[in-house]
Design a protein around this motif. Structure first.
Motif, PDB file in Angstrom:
ATOM      1  N   SER A  57      -2.682   3.052  -5.848  1.00 45.96           N
ATOM      2  CA  SER A  57      -2.146   1.598  -4.595  1.00 45.96           C
ATOM      3  C   SER A  57      -3.986   1.307  -4.709  1.00 45.96           C
ATOM      4  O   SER A  57      -5.068   1.104  -4.428  1.00 45.96           O
TER       5      SER A  57
ATOM      6  N   ARG B   8       1.096  -1.451   0.498  1.00 42.01           N
ATOM      7  CA  ARG B   8      -0.017   0.054  -0.190  1.00 42.01           C
ATOM      8  C   ARG B   8       0.581   1.226   0.183  1.00 42.01           C
ATOM      9  O   ARG B   8       2.121   1.118   0.453  1.00 42.01           O
ATOM     10  N   GLN B   9       0.573   2.422  -0.971  1.00 42.38           N
ATOM     11  CA  GLN B   9       1.317   3.509  -0.864  1.00 42.38           C
ATOM     12  C   GLN B   9      -0.067   4.777  -0.836  1.00 42.38           C
ATOM     13  O   GLN B   9      -0.560   5.301  -1.357  1.00 42.38           O
TER      14      GLN B   9
END
Length: 259
Positions: free
Chosen positions: A65, A58-59
């Motif tokens: 994302s 996850r970003q």
């Protein structure tokens, strides 16, 4: 045992019964309880939904994302929404719109704002978010076409005020890079029946994994007996209710009778 270790053990136990996603990214979810018992002193509760999404990174600052949405739906019902109006100086029910097979309970939780997870067509198809629910009408209402959108908004607003519809955006908490959890409140007036708990994993606006579990909400004890009697034998239930009312009135008269 730490919280992470406990959740890991629970996920391993739940993995056998949970529905796995048919994708390269596995999504496993489990419930803190798959049965909610309603008694006379029931004032509401909450369920914890937790799980793990493997092979993701996850970003938060990346619009593409991985994001999650979890939907809890109650058994479908036909529900009528009415609008009052003045008639000869008295407020009475006028127009009415009947919504068919709509969720009796609906709650959604997500990691980000729902509108940014995918395009509207996909959210409408999956029924994720209050603005994307398919609220089918009966077709026999006396509501003008121009007013139907107002009735839809009023229906959702009233269900929200009753605690039966809710939308908790950005409420899913990631405990680690892949493990997550969220809480869904269940009000005291929650309908009984089988509930669906759906989880969706999005990437670049597309669903790449999903799961579905079942939550049972049931009355127990005397409440269950009276509920089944009212549903299956309404005539006997009515006679019993009238008999109890008469007996209670007679007993009160005997107790408080003055000589």
């Amino acid at each position: 045992m730490t919280l992470r270790a406990a959740l890991a053990c629970l996920l391993m136990l739940a993995a056998g019964s949970a529905v796995r996603a048919q994708d390269s990214s596995d999504l496993v979810t489990a419930l803190s309880s798959d049965m909610i018992s309603i008694q006379s002193n029931f004032t509401g509760t909450e369920i914890v939904i937790f799980g793990q999404a493997s092979d993701i990174e996850r970003q938060p600052d990346d619009q593409g994302s991985y994001e999650l949405a979890i939907v809890v739906e109650g058994p479908p019902q036909d529900i009528t929404t009415r609008r009052k109006g003045r008639f000869l100086g008295v407020w009475v029910n006028r127009e009415a719109e009947r919504f068919q097979n709509v969720p009796s309970f609906y709650a959604v939780a997500s990691t980000v704002n729902i509108g940014s997870m995918a395009d509207r067509a996909l959210l409408d198809e999956l029924g994720i978010g209050l603005n994307h629910l398919n609220l089918a009408v009966s077709g026999v209402s006396n509501v003008a076409l121009s007013d139907r959108d107002d009735f839809r908004k009023a229906f959702v607003r009233l269900r929200e005020e009753m605690g039966l519809y809710s939308e908790q955006q950005t409420s899913i908490e990631f405990l680690t890079e892949t493990m997550f959890r969220t809480k869904i409140p269940l009000p005291a007036n929650i309908p009984v029946g089988d509930y669906k708990v759906k989880s969706f994993l999005f990437h670049h606006g597309e669903v790449i994994a999903r799961t579905e579990a079942t939550l049972a909400v049931a009355k127990i004890g005397f409440e269950q007996f009276t509920f089944q009697l009212a549903q299956n034998y309404p005539l006997f239930y009515g006679l019993l209710a009238v008999s109890l009312a008469i007996f209670t009135g007679w007993l009160a008269g005997v107790i408080f009778r003055r000589d």
